[in-house]
Design a protein around this motif. Sequence first.
Motif, short mmCIF file in Angstrom:
data_model
loop_
_atom_site.label_atom_id
_atom_site.label_comp_id
_atom_site.label_asym_id
_atom_site.label_seq_id
_atom_site.Cartn_x
_atom_site.Cartn_y
_atom_site.Cartn_z
N HIS A 15 0.86 -1.18 0.00
CA HIS A 15 0.00 0.00 0.00
C HIS A 15 0.90 1.23 0.00
O HIS A 15 1.77 1.36 0.86
CB HIS A 15 -0.91 0.02 1.23
N TRP A 16 0.67 2.10 -0.96
CA TRP A 16 1.49 3.30 -1.08
C TRP A 16 0.73 4.52 -0.57
O TRP A 16 -0.46 4.61 -0.69
CB TRP A 16 1.83 3.57 -2.56
N VAL A 23 7.18 9.41 -0.14
CA VAL A 23 6.41 8.18 -0.33
C VAL A 23 6.64 7.21 0.80
O VAL A 23 7.77 6.95 1.20
CB VAL A 23 6.79 7.51 -1.67
N VAL A 24 5.53 6.69 1.32
CA VAL A 24 5.57 5.70 2.38
C VAL A 24 4.92 4.43 1.86
O VAL A 24 3.91 4.47 1.16
CB VAL A 24 4.83 6.20 3.63
N LEU A 25 5.51 3.32 2.19
CA LEU A 25 5.02 2.03 1.73
C LEU A 25 4.64 1.18 2.93
O LEU A 25 5.46 1.00 3.85
CB LEU A 25 6.12 1.32 0.93
N PHE A 26 3.44 0.67 2.93
CA PHE A 26 3.01 -0.27 3.97
C PHE A 26 3.01 -1.66 3.36
O PHE A 26 2.29 -1.94 2.40
CB PHE A 26 1.61 0.11 4.48
N HIS A 27 3.80 -2.53 3.93
CA HIS A 27 3.90 -3.91 3.47
C HIS A 27 3.01 -4.74 4.36
O HIS A 27 3.37 -5.08 5.50
CB HIS A 27 5.36 -4.38 3.55
N ALA A 31 3.51 -6.13 8.02
CA ALA A 31 3.04 -5.00 8.83
C ALA A 31 4.14 -3.96 9.05
O ALA A 31 4.11 -3.21 10.01
CB ALA A 31 2.48 -5.46 10.18
N ASN A 32 5.10 -3.93 8.17
CA ASN A 32 6.17 -2.93 8.26
C ASN A 32 5.84 -1.74 7.38
O ASN A 32 5.20 -1.87 6.34
CB ASN A 32 7.51 -3.54 7.80
N ILE A 33 6.29 -0.59 7.82
CA ILE A 33 6.11 0.65 7.06
C ILE A 33 7.49 1.19 6.70
O ILE A 33 8.38 1.25 7.55
CB ILE A 33 5.34 1.69 7.90
N THR B 16 -1.54 -3.43 -4.49
CA THR B 16 -1.28 -4.39 -5.55
C THR B 16 -0.87 -5.72 -4.96
O THR B 16 -0.13 -5.77 -3.99
CB THR B 16 -0.19 -3.88 -6.52
N THR B 17 -1.39 -6.74 -5.50
CA THR B 17 -0.97 -8.09 -5.14
C THR B 17 -0.75 -8.82 -6.44
O THR B 17 -1.19 -8.38 -7.50
CB THR B 17 -2.03 -8.85 -4.33
#
Lengths: 95, 208
Positions: A15-16, A23-27, A31-33, B16-17
């Motif tokens: 999730h961007w 820009v921040v990315l949530f994986h 559950a890491n940002i 996105t997946t």
Amino acid sequence: MHETVWGLAAGARLHWREWEGEVVLFHENSANIHQLSPVAVTALRLLMDEPATNATLVQKTASCLDIDVDAPLQDDIDQLLSQLRRLGIIQAVQP
Amino acid sequence: MIALQLDFGGFRTQETTMANETENSTELKSDRSQPMQTTRRKFLVKGVASAAPVILTVTSRPAMGGNFCTPSGFLSGNLSNPDDSRSCNGLSPGYWKNHFPDRFKHTRFSSLFGGVWVDGSGAAWNPDVTLKEVLHFRGHEDRYKFGTHAVATYLNAEYRTRLHYPMEVETVVDIVQQVLTTGVYTDPSTGLTMDAMEVKDFFEGTYH
């Protein structure tokens, strides 16, 4: 030994979010940002489009960002691939 | 570490997946076509020329395990605070060079690991090189010193009972074989990978 082709890890959910250029990315899987540099954003999006080797990714990133292929960019991509791999966001894929 | 609660609502989210890639691709592409144009060059220069990391982890989950003596433990704990006081009881290449077991003196690296490594220039080793010879390689003969540490770690595994060393021979062989054939080792329990240099670092971390 062949050159590794990198692509998005299977099942990765990203999730961007972008605020004024940052820009921040949530994986979701971990559950890491993460906060990404412009090089990282561009390169990761390129990998999401199409798996690539390190060398190809450097060329494509430079082209996208309209910058030179130089040692700092190569270092950034080396570091990025290593980190993304450790984070489980990318993986080696079949070419 | 306490997870930071961020409100992702109110802003456009690009998800996105692998399964949903097609569904979300238009939105993703359109976002990419709207770059940070007004400030793009500034951040590009900042990103490339600065010493800032390409990825900064703002928050991370606590380590899943504290065992740094196995690949999964090493990979799981790598983003947290590694315990520098850990010891996995392995012996270093220096020890094995001076105490090389006779029963392996004719064992070839390629026979054991199914392939050869490379020297500093990237040239492949002679397939007849033995484990003992690898331990005596100098830096330019063994890229990253990967081969040396592979041999030392293999011997640690062979003598794991005596050393109280956690990894088994099959595990070490599998790790090295994967690196030789694919360039990385993929840990089955985490899905995370290590390249040759990272595997070398991992092996090195299992010594006294």
